[in-house]
Enzyme design. Structure first.
Site, PDB file in Angstrom:
ATOM      1  N   SER A   1       0.613  -1.245  -0.210  1.00  0.00           N
ATOM      2  CA  SER A   1      -0.031  -0.040   0.109  1.00  0.00           C
ATOM      3  C   SER A   1       0.802   1.432   0.081  1.00  0.00           C
ATOM      4  CB  SER A   1      -0.965   0.038   1.223  1.00  0.00           C
ATOM      5  OG  SER A   1      -0.223  -0.023   2.565  1.00  0.00           O
TER       6      SER A   1
ATOM      7  N   HIS B   1      -5.346  -4.372  -0.970  1.00  0.00           N
ATOM      8  CA  HIS B   1      -5.323  -3.231  -2.112  1.00  0.00           C
ATOM      9  C   HIS B   1      -5.547  -3.986  -3.384  1.00  0.00           C
ATOM     10  CE1 HIS B   1      -4.246   0.289   0.496  1.00  0.00           C
ATOM     11  NE2 HIS B   1      -3.908  -1.008   1.245  1.00  0.00           N
TER      12      HIS B   1
ATOM     13  N   LYS C   1     -11.753  -0.767   0.413  1.00  0.00           N
ATOM     14  CA  LYS C   1     -11.103   0.008  -0.629  1.00  0.00           C
ATOM     15  C   LYS C   1     -11.760  -0.144  -1.898  1.00  0.00           C
ATOM     16  CE  LYS C   1      -7.225  -0.852   2.092  1.00  0.00           C
ATOM     17  NZ  LYS C   1      -7.234   0.561   3.036  1.00  0.00           N
TER      18      LYS C   1
HETATM   19  C1  PLP Z   1      -2.628  -4.401   3.443  1.00  0.00           C
HETATM   20  C2  PLP Z   1      -4.031  -3.753   4.251  1.00  0.00           C
HETATM   21  N1  PLP Z   1      -4.320  -4.936   4.918  1.00  0.00           N
HETATM   22  C3  PLP Z   1      -5.526  -4.728   5.868  1.00  0.00           C
HETATM   23  C4  PLP Z   1      -5.812  -3.507   6.088  1.00  0.00           C
HETATM   24  C5  PLP Z   1      -6.955  -2.951   7.068  1.00  0.00           C
HETATM   25  O1  PLP Z   1      -8.121  -2.794   6.445  1.00  0.00           O
HETATM   26  P1  PLP Z   1      -9.379  -1.852   6.973  1.00  0.00           P
HETATM   27  O2  PLP Z   1      -8.843  -0.672   7.060  1.00  0.00           O
HETATM   28  O3  PLP Z   1     -10.307  -2.081   5.990  1.00  0.00           O
HETATM   29  O4  PLP Z   1      -9.440  -2.506   8.535  1.00  0.00           O
HETATM   30  C6  PLP Z   1      -5.306  -2.209   5.319  1.00  0.00           C
HETATM   31  C7  PLP Z   1      -5.941  -1.005   5.646  1.00  0.00           C
HETATM   32  O5  PLP Z   1      -5.455  -0.030   4.963  1.00  0.00           O
HETATM   33  C8  PLP Z   1      -4.279  -2.777   4.426  1.00  0.00           C
HETATM   34  O6  PLP Z   1      -3.616  -1.711   3.801  1.00  0.00           O
END
Ligand code: PLP
Length: 391
Positions: free
Chosen positions: A185, A213, A244
């Site tokens: 990300s 992502h 997302k």
């Molecule tokens: C790679 C990754 N996994 C998990 C998450 C967590 O997701 P959420 O924000 O929907 O709880 C994120 C959030 O930015 C992320 O970038």
């Protein structure tokens, strides 16, 4: 008051950030006009830091599905599925996710963060070994920590570093878990999943891939980087988020292993939190349907991403290693990054400011995330605003 003394450092950090203009951690959107437009401090602003990859947050069918669920099922579930039961929508979404990933089962969690915590804490226990990509998301680190397993980091996206770790584990390698992401990300770079999967097969290990992502972004059907690299059927656990490409909130784990069906009895982050509200489930289901039936959204997303990446590169900015909807512009000095971020915001462009230590290589980045909903004109405006930083 020594317990609270640790907040002095946080206060110093916060006031340092706010001193340069708007505090990047405290941006308020007074209005959200569409998937790509909002109002900040009275200014019309292009949203270029939202992870709203398919631009579905204002999709009329998703909105209508959410309203219908609110009217017919109420505002919330008011409890966990273990204690209060599941709604039909939770099960329907799980069946749709399983179908999408061509797996026998999927489990829905209340957030993407919770999906990672819940999956890792269910899979691992003290004495197990986990090999974790060094740049993995905080939720993956936290899930490993929560499980009590022994965590060994390997170099980001480095196949030989992973292999060295596997060798060093000796007999333990055959019952270890490898944890990586599809697309990362911060820099928007993809993992060499095909090579990681080959290693995990060689060592008879298990692999978990976080496609938070990448769902909706990569692969012929938008199933993620594992699909794009032809290894979807060999990944043991796929985790991801609804926050997302699917434009809502919540998370999931999909797997070809029957053990997934038992997570609901052992996974504390699944058991001890309220289940997603009916409107969230309804908009997510509709967004998944759109993701599957409208490949043109993905095509548009990549058109926008390619154009922005190429233009920023032409303008001499240092970017992440590959074209992707996450475009990270590297700025050497933290103070400069903060000043540039403020300039962009004053010019009506909202991007994400990423500062060390939460960044790879301790660099600073202005991170753009591109959406299928960005118009050509909006992409041009973003390009011009970045060019203006060079003046
Ligand atoms: C790679 C990754 N996994 C998990 C998450 C967590 O997701 P959420 O924000 O929907 O709880 C994120 C959030 O930015 C992320 O970038």
């Amino acid at each position: 008051m020594s317990l609270l003394a640790k907040f002095n450092a946080a206060e110093q950090l916060r006031s340092g950030l706010a001193g340069a203009g708007q505090d990047p951690t405290g941006v308020v959107f007074d209005a959200i006009r569409s998937a790509t437009e909002g109002v900040v401090e009275g200014r019309e602003t292009i949203l270029a830091g939202t992870n709203n990859y398919l631009g579905l947050t204002f999709d009329p069918e998703c909105v209508a599905a959410g309203i219908e669920a609110l009217e017919t099922q109420g505002t919330g579930t008011t409890g966990s599925r273990m204690a209060n039961g599941s709604y039909a929508g939770h099960l329907a979404l799980e069946a749709e996710l399983a179908d999408f990933f061509e797996c026998p089962g999927a489990l829905v969690f209340s957030t993407g963060y919770g999906a990672n915590l819940g999956t890792l804490a269910a899979l691992l226990e003290p004495g197990d070994a986990v090999l974790l990509d060094a740049d993995a998301h905080a939720s993956l680190y936290d899930g490993c920590r929560m499980s009590g397993a022994d965590v060994f980091r390997f170099k980001h996206n480095d196949v030989s570093s992973l292999e060295r770790r596997l060798k060093r584990l000796g007999e333990r390698a055959s019952r270890c878990l490898i944890v990586v992401e599809g697309m990362y990300s911060v820099l928007g770079d993809s993992a060499p999943l095909d090579e990681f999967v080959a290693l995990k097969e060689q060592y008879d290990a298990v692999i978990l891939v976080d496609e938070a992502h990448s769902v909706g972004v990569f692969g012929e059907h938008g199933r993620g980087v594992a699909e794009q690299q032809g290894v979807l059927d060999k990944v043991d656990f796929i985790v991801g988020t609804f926050s997302k490409s699917l434009g809502a909130m919540g998370g999931f784990c999909a797997s070809r292993h029957r053990a997934l069906g038992l997570f609901r009895y052992v996974s504390r982050p699944f058991i001890f939190t309220a289940s997603p509200s009916p409107s969230i489930i309804a908009t997510t289901r509709m967004a998944l349907k759109q993701l599957r039936s409208r490949p043109e959204l993905r095509a548009r997303l990549w058109q926008n991403a390619s154009r922005l990446y190429a233009s920023l590169q032409e303008n001499g900015f240092e970017l992440g290693p590959q074209v992707s909807p996450v475009i990270a512009v590297k700025i050497e000095q933290k103070e400069r990054a903060l000043a540039d971020w403020n300039r962009l915001l004053r010019g009506g462009i909202y991007v994400n400011l990423m500062l060390p230590p939460a960044t790879p290589g301790s660099a600073s980045f202005l991170r753009c995330s591109v959406s299928a909903a960005h118009t050509e004109e909006q992409i041009s405006t973003i390009i011009e605003a970045f060019a203006g930083l060079r003046d």
